[in-house]
Design a protein around this motif. Structure first.
Motif, short mmCIF file in Angstrom:
data_model
loop_
_atom_site.label_atom_id
_atom_site.label_comp_id
_atom_site.label_asym_id
_atom_site.label_seq_id
_atom_site.Cartn_x
_atom_site.Cartn_y
_atom_site.Cartn_z
N VAL A 113 0.86 -1.19 0.00
CA VAL A 113 0.00 0.00 0.00
C VAL A 113 0.89 1.23 0.00
O VAL A 113 1.83 1.33 0.81
N THR A 114 0.63 2.16 -0.91
CA THR A 114 1.48 3.34 -1.06
C THR A 114 0.67 4.61 -0.90
O THR A 114 -0.32 4.82 -1.61
N LEU A 115 1.07 5.46 0.04
CA LEU A 115 0.51 6.80 0.19
C LEU A 115 1.35 7.75 -0.66
O LEU A 115 2.58 7.70 -0.62
N ILE A 116 0.68 8.65 -1.40
CA ILE A 116 1.40 9.54 -2.32
C ILE A 116 0.91 10.97 -2.14
O ILE A 116 -0.28 11.23 -2.04
N ASN A 117 1.85 11.89 -2.09
CA ASN A 117 1.55 13.32 -2.10
C ASN A 117 2.71 14.03 -2.78
O ASN A 117 3.67 13.40 -3.22
N HIS A 118 2.65 15.37 -2.83
CA HIS A 118 3.66 16.10 -3.59
C HIS A 118 4.86 16.54 -2.76
O HIS A 118 5.83 17.07 -3.31
N ASP A 119 4.82 16.32 -1.45
CA ASP A 119 5.98 16.66 -0.62
C ASP A 119 6.03 15.70 0.56
O ASP A 119 5.03 15.09 0.94
N PHE A 120 7.22 15.60 1.14
CA PHE A 120 7.44 14.62 2.19
C PHE A 120 6.61 14.90 3.44
O PHE A 120 6.02 13.99 4.03
N LEU A 121 6.54 16.15 3.87
CA LEU A 121 5.83 16.46 5.11
C LEU A 121 4.34 16.13 5.01
O LEU A 121 3.73 15.70 5.99
N SER A 122 3.75 16.31 3.83
CA SER A 122 2.35 15.94 3.65
C SER A 122 2.16 14.43 3.76
O SER A 122 1.21 13.95 4.39
N GLY A 157 6.31 -13.17 10.67
CA GLY A 157 4.90 -13.07 10.38
C GLY A 157 4.17 -11.90 11.01
O GLY A 157 3.15 -11.45 10.49
N ASN A 158 4.66 -11.37 12.11
CA ASN A 158 3.93 -10.31 12.82
C ASN A 158 4.43 -8.91 12.46
O ASN A 158 4.14 -7.94 13.16
N ILE A 159 5.16 -8.80 11.37
CA ILE A 159 5.84 -7.55 11.05
C ILE A 159 5.15 -6.80 9.91
O ILE A 159 4.67 -7.39 8.95
N LEU A 160 5.12 -5.49 10.06
CA LEU A 160 4.69 -4.57 9.01
C LEU A 160 5.88 -3.68 8.68
O LEU A 160 6.46 -3.07 9.58
N LEU A 161 6.27 -3.63 7.41
CA LEU A 161 7.41 -2.83 7.00
C LEU A 161 6.95 -1.54 6.35
O LEU A 161 5.99 -1.54 5.57
N CYS A 162 7.63 -0.45 6.65
CA CYS A 162 7.35 0.85 6.02
C CYS A 162 8.64 1.41 5.43
O CYS A 162 9.72 1.28 6.02
N ARG A 163 8.49 2.01 4.26
CA ARG A 163 9.61 2.71 3.63
C ARG A 163 9.09 4.03 3.07
O ARG A 163 7.92 4.17 2.73
N PHE A 164 10.00 4.99 2.97
CA PHE A 164 9.65 6.32 2.49
C PHE A 164 10.50 6.69 1.28
O PHE A 164 11.66 6.29 1.18
N TYR A 165 9.90 7.45 0.40
CA TYR A 165 10.57 7.87 -0.83
C TYR A 165 10.31 9.35 -1.03
O TYR A 165 9.20 9.83 -0.78
N GLU A 166 11.33 10.07 -1.50
CA GLU A 166 11.18 11.51 -1.71
C GLU A 166 11.93 11.94 -2.97
O GLU A 166 13.06 11.51 -3.20
N SER A 167 11.28 12.76 -3.80
CA SER A 167 11.92 13.33 -4.98
C SER A 167 11.47 14.78 -5.12
O SER A 167 10.73 15.30 -4.29
N GLU A 168 11.89 15.41 -6.19
CA GLU A 168 11.52 16.81 -6.40
C GLU A 168 10.03 16.97 -6.70
O GLU A 168 9.45 18.03 -6.44
N THR A 169 9.40 15.95 -7.24
CA THR A 169 8.01 16.08 -7.68
C THR A 169 6.98 15.45 -6.75
O THR A 169 5.80 15.80 -6.78
N HIS A 170 7.42 14.52 -5.91
CA HIS A 170 6.46 13.83 -5.05
C HIS A 170 7.18 13.07 -3.94
O HIS A 170 8.41 12.97 -3.93
#
Length: 216
Positions: free
Chosen positions: A28-37, A161-174
């Motif tokens: 599942v990916t959350l997307i916005n135009h800047d990291f803080l959002s 089995g009990n783990i949820l992994l999160c990663r973050f991505y940031e670029s100039e556009t999103h």
């Protein structure tokens, strides 16, 4: 612009051109135009989910190449030790000569400093229902020292089995925040919570959203 999300089967790191299509996993990916959002949206989602996944740890590879001298390695260990708190761990993999670090984070997402994950493509946020020994977790995560690939993420999740992994991505556009987990009944609450908070878009519409070329 409001945060949107995509939901896909498989393990699909945002930057990977060869994702896994294994139906045993969900990304599942959350997307916005800047990291803080994106970060604010991640916090909104994780506040209720923190009851399910209260244990949060940050993993990152501290050094991906050899030190130039013993003195340089000594200073690295000395300076790193100053940043570690009780429950944290930084250790050298004797087989690869690479250091990796695990630090414990607050249960409440709003108490986690966002800078921990800005421009953090090589960092993984590990969330657990029950806490495992940090030594065991560190050993399992040495597989990510040189590359965080779909195959390695899949293998790790199968073992944890009990783990949820999160990663973050940031670029100039999103910016994006990703949740990667096993497709199991007890994890359906993640997608239910996401759908209650954000609007879903199709994968083929992501570029329209990023470039503001289509009204969703």
């Amino acid at each position: 612009m409001n945060t949107v999300y995509t939901s896909e089967t498989g393990v699909r790191p945002w930057e990977s051109i060869y994702p896994s299509h294994d139906a045993g996993f969900v990304t599942v990916t959350l997307i916005n135009h800047d990291f803080l959002s994106v970060w604010e949206s991640w916090c909104d989602l994780m506040e209720p989910l923190s009851e399910e996944w209260p244990i949060k740890r940050k993993w990152y590879s501290a050094m991906t190449s050899g030190f130039c001298s013993n003195a340089q390695e000594y200073l690295f260990k000395k300076n790193t030790a100053k940043t570690l708190q009780e429950g944290d761990m930084c250790k050298k993999n004797e087989k690869s000569n690479i250091y990796s670090t695990i630090t414990k984070l607050p249960k409440s997402p709003r108490k986690i400093e966002s800078f921990n994950f800005e421009a953090s493509h090589d960092t993984i946020l590990v969330m657990q229902r029950t806490e495992t020994k940090i030594e065991e977790l560190w050993s399992e995560m040495t597989s990510f020292e040189t590359q965080i690939s779909p195959e390695k993420l899949s293998s790790f999740l199968v073992q944890q089995g009990n783990i949820l992994l999160c990663r973050f991505y940031e670029s100039e556009t999103h910016a994006a925040a990703q949740f990667i987990y096993q497709n199991r009944h007890e994890n359906t609450v993640i997608l239910e919570s996401v759908s209650n908070l954000f609007k879903k878009i199709n994968t083929e519409d992501v570029h329209h959203y990023i470039n503001n070329t289509n009204i969703l």
